[in-house]
Motif scaffolding. Structure first.
Motif: not given
Length: 71
Positions: A17-18, A61-65, A69-70
């Motif tokens: 989850t985000f 993790i940032q890239n996963e988020m 999102r996209d």
């Protein structure tokens, strides 16, 4: 004094989850900040290595988020 144990339920918890990714990333960032305070002039190269590894994980993790999102 309370003993803390990492249970298998925690280790198996859903990090998809985000919110959980954000919490995990924030935890890593706090740990990085703490480790930066421990760096000394000599004999702390292992701390620098650890910081680099944790920073790489934060980027993952940032890239996963961003990917989520996209979608």
């Amino acid at each position: 004094m309370t003993n803390l144990y990492i249970t298998s339920s925690y280790l198996d918890s859903n990090l998809d989850t985000f919110e959980s990714k954000l919490n995990h990333m924030n935890f890593l960032l706090r740990e990085i900040r703490i480790l930066r305070e421990r760096i000394e002039e000599y004999d702390t190269g292992y701390i620098v290595t650890t910081i680099n590894t944790l920073e790489q994980r934060v980027h993952e993790i940032q890239n996963e988020m961003i990917s989520e999102r996209d979608k």
